[in-house]
Design a protein around this motif. Structure first.
Motif, PDB file in Angstrom:
ATOM      1  N   ILE A  29       0.327  12.731  -7.095  1.00 47.31           N
ATOM      2  CA  ILE A  29       1.049  11.511  -6.696  1.00 47.31           C
ATOM      3  C   ILE A  29       0.090  10.317  -6.708  1.00 47.31           C
ATOM      4  CG2 ILE A  29       2.309  10.374  -4.826  1.00 47.31           C
ATOM      5  CD1 ILE A  29       3.246  13.183  -3.926  1.00 47.31           C
ATOM      6  N   ALA A  30      -1.104  10.512  -6.141  1.00 49.56           N
ATOM      7  CA  ALA A  30      -2.107   9.437  -6.142  1.00 49.56           C
ATOM      8  C   ALA A  30      -2.449   9.021  -7.565  1.00 49.56           C
ATOM      9  CB  ALA A  30      -3.361   9.888  -5.397  1.00 49.56           C
ATOM     10  N   GLU A  32      13.520  13.170  -3.942  1.00 49.32           N
ATOM     11  CA  GLU A  32      13.995  12.137  -4.870  1.00 49.32           C
ATOM     12  C   GLU A  32      12.844  11.267  -5.351  1.00 49.32           C
ATOM     13  OE1 GLU A  32      16.998  11.556  -6.371  1.00 49.32           O
ATOM     14  OE2 GLU A  32      17.285  13.574  -5.568  1.00 49.32           O
ATOM     15  N   GLN A  33      11.869  11.060  -4.465  1.00 50.19           N
ATOM     16  CA  GLN A  33      10.679  10.298  -4.809  1.00 50.19           C
ATOM     17  C   GLN A  33       9.495  10.947  -4.104  1.00 50.19           C
ATOM     18  OE1 GLN A  33      10.337   6.136  -3.580  1.00 50.19           O
ATOM     19  NE2 GLN A  33       9.816   5.586  -5.668  1.00 50.19           N
ATOM     20  N   ASP A  76       0.852  -1.187   0.000  1.00 51.08           N
ATOM     21  CA  ASP A  76       0.000   0.000   0.000  1.00 51.08           C
ATOM     22  C   ASP A  76       0.893   1.245   0.000  1.00 51.08           C
ATOM     23  OD1 ASP A  76      -2.343  -1.599   0.273  1.00 51.08           O
ATOM     24  OD2 ASP A  76      -1.995  -1.736   2.440  1.00 51.08           O
ATOM     25  N   TYR A  77       0.248   2.426  -0.087  1.00 53.99           N
ATOM     26  CA  TYR A  77       1.001   3.688  -0.173  1.00 53.99           C
ATOM     27  C   TYR A  77       0.466   4.708   0.820  1.00 53.99           C
ATOM     28  CZ  TYR A  77       2.779   1.721  -4.521  1.00 53.99           C
ATOM     29  OH  TYR A  77       3.380   0.899  -5.451  1.00 53.99           O
ATOM     30  N   PHE A  78       1.402   5.455   1.419  1.00 57.16           N
ATOM     31  CA  PHE A  78       1.067   6.524   2.362  1.00 57.16           C
ATOM     32  C   PHE A  78       1.718   7.806   1.864  1.00 57.16           C
ATOM     33  CE2 PHE A  78       2.351   8.831   6.371  1.00 57.16           C
ATOM     34  CZ  PHE A  78       1.080   9.260   6.716  1.00 57.16           C
ATOM     35  N   ILE A  79       0.900   8.775   1.462  1.00 54.85           N
ATOM     36  CA  ILE A  79       1.366  10.067   0.952  1.00 54.85           C
ATOM     37  C   ILE A  79       1.255  11.075   2.095  1.00 54.85           C
ATOM     38  CG2 ILE A  79       0.928  11.890  -0.745  1.00 54.85           C
ATOM     39  CD1 ILE A  79      -0.373   9.686  -2.530  1.00 54.85           C
ATOM     40  N   LEU A 118       5.491   8.160   0.636  1.00 56.76           N
ATOM     41  CA  LEU A 118       5.815   9.101  -0.434  1.00 56.76           C
ATOM     42  C   LEU A 118       5.539  10.521   0.046  1.00 56.76           C
ATOM     43  CD1 LEU A 118       4.241   7.154  -3.418  1.00 56.76           C
ATOM     44  CD2 LEU A 118       6.680   7.496  -3.013  1.00 56.76           C
ATOM     45  N   PRO A 119       6.576  11.347   0.170  1.00 57.58           N
ATOM     46  CA  PRO A 119       6.390  12.711   0.669  1.00 57.58           C
ATOM     47  C   PRO A 119       6.062  13.703  -0.448  1.00 57.58           C
ATOM     48  CG  PRO A 119       8.713  12.277   0.396  1.00 57.58           C
ATOM     49  CD  PRO A 119       8.000  11.020  -0.020  1.00 57.58           C
TER      50      PRO A 119
END
Length: 459
Positions: A293-294, A252-253, A218-221, A243-244
């Protein structure tokens, strides 16, 4: 889902507390899934929701809580508007009955991928923007949570592949297994502290619960510039890929904005001029970054994201320009229910402001906005049943402070004191429940009485 199967195999006794959008949606979903369900509201239930309950033979009560029946439940679904400190909630917890939000309940009945958005400010805009990006690219997607039709009602009536959900701390307080594919924590500022023992960290940790069940696929922004977020991340264990986004430094990402450019760096890079965004203000650049980003995580093309960011229309009650009358601009930001949101609103105003503020105070610290008020605000118009805290704080800082107790009176006063070139800004810092049914009702009344000025002139 395993729990879904368990629910179907056992005739569970479901009790729903609260007969608004969230509660009625949960009750409707429970009924559709063949579960025993009873809805209880200590207040009165609006006709539109009562009709849904009656049309679908859902047992309910209003202006009462039948404690014996409530405390016999296997599972209680609590609407987010019911305080954690309510007496009935304490009794449910004492009995050890499972207590969940509608968000948690509906989650067990859908296989859809969930994009969940939380934060102190910008939730509605960013949630709507992500939905617009997905919808614009042809995704089969629903919009819900703290916005629009309830998540549970949509799970009962639709078959979406994706949901974009606006999620509040109150909803996250009552989750157990809720797991979004992509979670976003936009920012943190002091809000709703009256519900969190006037403890900012306790409130902030409630927001972080959005990521507590996420796994490494999963992803956390999150907001790299947010001080409280950065502090808590040093001790919290987040399993999702993090992901910031930043408005201050290159990443960088993730995503960042430097100068007049918005940049997202994942497998491929997305770039866009900030001046091409449909939304204005630095806070909306940050919201657009998070949404982009999403979008890239969901493999949406650069072309499609760019088009969506250029065509998105601001949501109602968020820096919504209502009218310009006799050189005075009227802006409705009724959704600015905390100090930080009001700060963003005042920051975006280019001309002297007549600032409408007030309502139910949530533990506000007006010192956070003091310097901006001194710089931008010509007059303060309080709108609430109890304006004492606001008046006391600003009385030695601003010469023009007025008190009103209805929107009609407030708009009439603003019209009388505003000069050509001023902006009348409704950014109340407070919740609306002393004089209005919701922030939407407050914003709608503001627009109504502002627009009546035009009709009056025409006559």
């Amino acid at each position: 889902m395993e729990e879904h199967k368990k629910l179907q195999n056992k005739k569970m006794n479901i009790v729903v507390l609260g007969g608004g959008e969230s509660g009625v949606g949960a009750a409707f979903l429970a009924k559709k899934k063949g579960l025993d369900v009873f809805l209880s509201d200590r207040g009165s239930i609006r006709d539109q929701y009562k009709k849904i309950l009656q049309d679908h033979a859902i047992d309910f009560e209003e202006e009462n809580h039948d404690e014996d029946r409530i405390l016999a439940a296997d599972w209680v679904i609590k609407s987010p508007g019911i305080p954690k400190k309510a007496e009935i909630v304490g009794k449910i917890n004492q009995r050890g009955i499972r207590l969940s939000s509608e968000l948690e309940f509906a989650y067990h009945f859908t296989e859809a991928k969930i994009i969940a958005v939380t934060g102190s400010n910008g939730k509605t805009t960013t949630t709507s923007l992500i939905y617009h990006i997905l919808k614009n690219d042809g995704y089969n997607v629903g919009l819900g949570g703290n916005i629009g039709r309830s998540f549970a009602y949509q799970v009962a009536t639709e078959n979406y592949d994706y949901y974009v959900l606006e999620v509040s701390s109150f909803q996250l307080d009552d989750i157990q297994n809720f797991r979004p594919y992509i979670s976003l924590l936009l920012n943190l500022s002091q809000d709703h502290l009256d519900q969190y023992n006037y403890n900012y960290e306790e409130y902030a940790l409630a927001k972080f619960r959005i990521a507590e069940n996420q796994e490494n696929d999963d992803y956390f922004i999150y907001n790299k510039d947010d001080e409280m977020s950065q502090r808590l991340l040093q001790s919290l264990e987040i399993n999702a890929k993090m992901l910031p986004f930043s408005m201050k430094e290159r990443q960088e990402q993730g995503g960042y904005s430097v100068g007049n450019e918005l940049v997202v760096k994942l497998k491929e890079q997305f770039r866009m001029k900030v001046s091409d965004l449909s939304l204005v203000g630095n806070h909306n650049v940050a919201n657009s970054l998070a949404a982009s980003i999403a979008g890239k995580l969901l493999n949406i093309s650069n072309e499609s994201i760019r088009n969506s960011l250029m065509t998105f229309q601001a949501v109602p009650h968020r820096l919504e320009q209502v009218a310009v009358i006799d050189g005075v601009k009227y802006i409705n930001d009724s959704k600015a229910t905390n100090v930080n949101a009001a700060y963003y609103a005042l920051e975006s105003v280019k001309y002297p402001a007549i600032w409408i503020v007030g309502g139910v105070d949530k533990g506000n610290d007006y010192a956070e906005i003091e310097s901006l008020v001194k710089k931008k605000v010509r007059a303060i118009v309080c709108l609430g049943l109890d304006n004492e805290k606001i008046v006391q704080f600003f009385q030695n800082k601003k010469d023009l402070i007025f008190e009103t107790s209805s929107m009609e009176e407030c708009v009439r006063l603003c019209k009388n004191i505003a000069q050509s070139g001023d902006t009348v800004l409704l950014a109340p810092c407070c919740s609306s429940f002393d004089l209005f049914t919701s922030y939407e009702d407050r914003g709608d009344q503001f627009k109504k009485y502002v627009l009546e000025q035009i009709e009056y002139k025409a006559d």
